[in-house]
Structure formats: structure tokens, C-alpha cells
Design an enzyme around this catalytic site. Sequence first.
Site, PDB file in Angstrom:
ATOM      1  N   ASN A 187     -66.053  59.539  16.695  1.00 17.88           N
ATOM      2  CA  ASN A 187     -66.943  60.517  16.063  1.00 17.88           C
ATOM      3  C   ASN A 187     -67.134  61.686  17.034  1.00 17.88           C
ATOM      4  O   ASN A 187     -67.808  61.539  18.056  1.00 17.88           O
ATOM      5  CB  ASN A 187     -68.282  59.831  15.756  1.00 17.88           C
ATOM      6  CG  ASN A 187     -69.307  60.782  15.179  1.00 17.88           C
ATOM      7  OD1 ASN A 187     -69.044  61.965  14.982  1.00 17.88           O
ATOM      8  ND2 ASN A 187     -70.496  60.259  14.909  1.00 17.88           N
ATOM      9  N   HIS A 214     -66.843  64.112   7.321  1.00 17.45           N
ATOM     10  CA  HIS A 214     -67.196  63.871   8.715  1.00 17.45           C
ATOM     11  C   HIS A 214     -66.716  62.472   9.086  1.00 17.45           C
ATOM     12  O   HIS A 214     -66.774  61.552   8.269  1.00 17.45           O
ATOM     13  CB  HIS A 214     -68.706  63.998   8.910  1.00 17.45           C
ATOM     14  CG  HIS A 214     -69.100  63.672  10.310  1.00 17.45           C
ATOM     15  ND1 HIS A 214     -68.623  64.395  11.377  1.00 17.45           N
ATOM     16  CD2 HIS A 214     -69.858  62.679  10.823  1.00 17.45           C
ATOM     17  CE1 HIS A 214     -69.081  63.854  12.488  1.00 17.45           C
ATOM     18  NE2 HIS A 214     -69.832  62.819  12.185  1.00 17.45           N
ATOM     19  N   CYS A 267     -73.887  66.468  13.484  1.00 11.67           N
ATOM     20  CA  CYS A 267     -72.637  66.203  12.746  1.00 11.67           C
ATOM     21  C   CYS A 267     -72.462  67.123  11.540  1.00 11.67           C
ATOM     22  O   CYS A 267     -71.363  67.208  10.985  1.00 11.67           O
ATOM     23  CB  CYS A 267     -72.570  64.748  12.307  1.00 11.67           C
ATOM     24  SG  CYS A 267     -72.582  63.628  13.711  1.00 11.67           S
TER      25      CYS A 267
HETATM   26  O1  UT7 Z   1     -72.563  60.798  12.980  1.00 12.08           O
HETATM   27  C1  UT7 Z   1     -73.812  60.452  13.436  1.00 12.08           C
HETATM   28  C2  UT7 Z   1     -73.805  59.037  13.962  1.00 12.08           C
HETATM   29  N1  UT7 Z   1     -73.228  58.243  12.969  1.00 12.08           N
HETATM   30  C3  UT7 Z   1     -73.511  56.992  12.875  1.00 12.08           C
HETATM   31  O2  UT7 Z   1     -74.278  56.438  13.626  1.00 12.08           O
HETATM   32  C4  UT7 Z   1     -72.819  56.215  11.871  1.00 12.08           C
HETATM   33  C5  UT7 Z   1     -71.842  55.385  12.520  1.00 12.08           C
HETATM   34  N2  UT7 Z   1     -72.505  54.253  13.178  1.00 12.08           N
HETATM   35  C6  UT7 Z   1     -72.440  53.032  12.613  1.00 12.08           C
HETATM   36  O3  UT7 Z   1     -71.859  52.877  11.546  1.00 12.08           O
HETATM   37  C7  UT7 Z   1     -73.110  51.904  13.318  1.00 12.08           C
HETATM   38  O4  UT7 Z   1     -74.107  52.398  14.153  1.00 12.08           O
HETATM   39  C8  UT7 Z   1     -72.137  51.031  14.155  1.00 12.08           C
HETATM   40  C9  UT7 Z   1     -71.089  50.376  13.281  1.00 12.08           C
HETATM   41  C10 UT7 Z   1     -71.466  51.842  15.238  1.00 12.08           C
HETATM   42  C11 UT7 Z   1     -72.953  49.926  14.836  1.00 12.08           C
HETATM   43  O5  UT7 Z   1     -73.315  48.999  13.847  1.00 12.08           O
HETATM   44  P1  UT7 Z   1     -74.817  48.535  13.637  1.00 12.08           P
HETATM   45  O6  UT7 Z   1     -74.836  47.516  12.591  1.00 12.08           O
HETATM   46  O7  UT7 Z   1     -75.676  49.736  13.504  1.00 12.08           O
HETATM   47  O8  UT7 Z   1     -75.122  47.910  15.050  1.00 12.08           O
HETATM   48  P2  UT7 Z   1     -76.456  47.336  15.552  1.00 12.08           P
HETATM   49  O9  UT7 Z   1     -76.799  48.017  16.815  1.00 12.08           O
HETATM   50  O10 UT7 Z   1     -77.508  47.247  14.479  1.00 12.08           O
HETATM   51  O11 UT7 Z   1     -76.006  45.855  15.881  1.00 12.08           O
HETATM   52  C12 UT7 Z   1     -75.585  44.895  14.893  1.00 12.08           C
HETATM   53  C13 UT7 Z   1     -74.969  43.729  15.635  1.00 12.08           C
HETATM   54  C14 UT7 Z   1     -75.840  43.275  16.796  1.00 12.08           C
HETATM   55  O12 UT7 Z   1     -75.629  41.893  16.996  1.00 12.08           O
HETATM   56  P3  UT7 Z   1     -76.692  40.831  16.413  1.00 12.08           P
HETATM   57  O13 UT7 Z   1     -77.994  41.201  17.060  1.00 12.08           O
HETATM   58  O14 UT7 Z   1     -76.714  41.033  14.935  1.00 12.08           O
HETATM   59  O15 UT7 Z   1     -76.118  39.539  16.858  1.00 12.08           O
HETATM   60  C15 UT7 Z   1     -75.246  44.021  17.952  1.00 12.08           C
HETATM   61  O16 UT7 Z   1     -75.498  43.426  19.184  1.00 12.08           O
HETATM   62  O17 UT7 Z   1     -73.712  44.129  16.204  1.00 12.08           O
HETATM   63  C16 UT7 Z   1     -73.768  43.990  17.620  1.00 12.08           C
HETATM   64  N3  UT7 Z   1     -73.025  45.115  18.190  1.00 12.08           N
HETATM   65  C17 UT7 Z   1     -71.844  44.970  18.795  1.00 12.08           C
HETATM   66  N4  UT7 Z   1     -71.080  43.897  19.040  1.00 12.08           N
HETATM   67  C18 UT7 Z   1     -69.910  44.091  19.684  1.00 12.08           C
HETATM   68  C19 UT7 Z   1     -73.374  46.426  18.182  1.00 12.08           C
HETATM   69  N5  UT7 Z   1     -72.408  47.152  18.789  1.00 12.08           N
HETATM   70  C20 UT7 Z   1     -71.458  46.274  19.178  1.00 12.08           C
HETATM   71  C21 UT7 Z   1     -70.236  46.417  19.841  1.00 12.08           C
HETATM   72  N6  UT7 Z   1     -69.491  45.301  20.066  1.00 12.08           N
HETATM   73  N7  UT7 Z   1     -69.755  47.612  20.262  1.00 12.08           N
END
Ligand code: UT7
Length: 345
Positions: free
Chosen positions: A302, A272, A103
Site C-alpha cells: 500500500n 486504491h 490514501c
Molecule cells: O489504506 C489505508 C490503510 N488500509 C488498511 O488498513 C486496509 C488494509 N489493512 C487490512 O486489511 C488489515 O489491517 C490487515 C489485513 C493488514 C491486518 O488484518 P487485521 O485483521 O486488521 O489484523 P489485526 O491487527 O486485527 O489482527 C488479527 C489477527 C491477530 O491475531 P489474533 O489476536 O486474532 O490471534 C493478529 O495478531 O492477525 C494477527 N496478525 C498477524 N499475524 C501474522 C496481524 N498482523 C499479522 C501479521 N502476521 N503480519
Amino acid sequence: MFVPEGRVTNERLSLLMDTTDEWIRQRTGIAERRLARRGQSSSVLGAEAARRALADAGLEPGDVDLLVFATMTPDHYFPGNGGLLAHALGISGTHAIDLRMQCAGFLSGLHVADAFIRSGSARRVLLVGAECHASLFSWTDEDWAVLFGESDGPIRPEALAWGTQHRDRAVIFGDGAGAFVLEAHAADDGRGFEAFLMRTDGRHWDKLYVPGGGSASFPYFSPAMFADNLTVPVVEGRQVYRLATTAMPEIVREILSQRGLTPSDLTLLLMHQANLRINEAVQKSLGLSDAQVFHNIQKYGNTTAATLPLVFHEAREAGRIRPGDLVGFTALGAGVHWGAALLRA
Ligand code: UT7
């Protein structure tokens, strides 16, 4: 800029994984993204963006004396996309450099182009950032037809399970390409890139990476890797979020203060686009008004190395970049690499 025509909405994604439009919008700000189809590799997308940038500059491919290609999804393990781009543009006597900075790739490419031009090693540089994240996911053609809204199924239970297992990553990435043509600006009117500040902290290399495929594995690809999904990127979302929301504001403040400036001097900060919530936190940390930022993650997700040129192009088209404006750029990507640049437009 060039984005593939295949549009995937949050509603279509929710057919192939346990997610909702509401979750994706609330947590990331993304409403839809473009995803490549078979044959629309990163070099193909990048070549189209390059042709458009050259046409915009009124130049021919042969007018360029250095190509720089930034991508984390190259067509092949090797060689990189630079040579493929040269071939696609019909250039044979020009050096091409491949950048693997994820990125932060386009920002790093701007820095490289600036340094080559300032040193006199290159007169005119064509910089391309392009990504084909679609190739990272294990969908079949039938699954893709559902995602693109061309079929309603049947939905394979395995596809739904795979999507749900990777839903945190599958919702954020989008495909596209952007290109800049850079050359020395002779007039003494203060216009052009004024400063770059780039950093790398390798301690965080495993917060965002692809475990399988590479010389850390013997052999570097194996059937077990695919069975265990080790060719899909690992993203420690919360830690990346924390890094991005602290490192980007810090480096923007630093590059400005080195020049006796503050965030209020920026006409526009182009960040970004990994997550709209990250960018809102950066905006708040820097005390920037809504008029000082511009986002297009809502439409594209992204797009990794393609993001900065996409957001620059659309901000310019929207009349948000005028001659004399001070435009900041900042990005953070896997490595982790991050940085900032200042452009007097
Ligand atoms: O540019 C390089 C890459 N950049 C980045 O990675 C930054 C952008 N990414 C992010 O900001 C985060 O990775 C996301 C917002 C996309 C994902 O959030 P997260 O808090 O990292 O997700 P996680 O995998 O830690 O999951 C947190 C919760 C989990 O549920 P529980 O276990 O707390 O009940 C996941 O199962 O959110 C759930 N979850 C979802 N639920 C519905 C994760 N993805 C999803 C989804 N839909 N798509």
C-alpha cells in the site's frame, strides 16, 4: 512512476517480526514492497516521479503553472512538500498546494487539478503523490540491512518485539511516487476526466490515524510519545476493511449512474491498493470481470498517495488503457475521505 530500489520480501520481514509469507499473501495479497532508505524522503521520491512525468509529456518544469503534492509522510512537519518539489525542479514562480488526504490524496489531487484547469486558474498542473512510510518505523540501519537482504543479523530481540507489536501495519505499507501532468484538452472528442465524486465522513477519523505529534498534544512532540510508539499509525484494520468494501463500490455505482452508466460500461476500474482482499470484494460487489480490474499491490504494497499513479502507469504500460476506454478510479483513505473519478482515455 518511481519506486526506491530497496526491495523487502515477506521472507525478510518475517526475520524481524512474528509473521509468515503465507499469512501476508493470504490476508493482503502482498509478496514484496519497496522501502525507502535514509535520504529517499517523500519529496525526493516525488521529484523523481515528477521529472519522469514531465519527460513523458515532453515538457520542462517551467511549462507547469501549478504544483499539487499529496502525501501523508511529508519531509517535515511544515512546510509541506510542494515548495520542496518546486525547489528540486528549479521552479520559482509557480504556486504549490499541499494535500493531506492520505490514501485518497491522489484522487483528491486529480479533482483539484481538474477544477483549477476548468476554472481557467491554471493551464497545466503537475500532480505528485509520494510516500516514505519507512520513516514511520523505528528500525536501525542494521535492522534495515536485514530487511533489504544485505545482512542476516544478528537480529536484535528489541527489533523483533517491536516488529511483532506493529506487524499488522509493517506488512502493508510500501514506498514510491507517481506523477501526472494535466492540461486542458481542447479537442471536442470526449476525452479527459468526465466526473469526480468525493466524500468525507469525519466520524471515522480515529480508525486510521497517528496519535502522537500535533497540536492536540502539548508539546506536540515529546519523548514519551516515541517511547509509547504514538508516532506510528493506528489502523483499525477490520473497520477500515468494512468501510472500504462498502464505500468504494457505492460511490463507483453512484458516479456511473449519474451519467446513465453501469459498472459493465467501465473498461477498467483502478482501485486504491490497500489490500488485495478489499479490492476483490469491491470487484465482486460491482460484478466486474477480471478484465475490468488491474492490481500491482503484490509488488508494491500500500503506497498511500502514490498508489493510483503507480497502478495507472503499469496498467497503461501493460496495454490495458487505450484511447477511448472508460477508466474509473476509486480510493478510500484516513479521514475518512473517499471518492471516484471517470476518465475517458
Ligand atoms: O489504506 C489505508 C490503510 N488500509 C488498511 O488498513 C486496509 C488494509 N489493512 C487490512 O486489511 C488489515 O489491517 C490487515 C489485513 C493488514 C491486518 O488484518 P487485521 O485483521 O486488521 O489484523 P489485526 O491487527 O486485527 O489482527 C488479527 C489477527 C491477530 O491475531 P489474533 O489476536 O486474532 O490471534 C493478529 O495478531 O492477525 C494477527 N496478525 C498477524 N499475524 C501474522 C496481524 N498482523 C499479522 C501479521 N502476521 N503480519
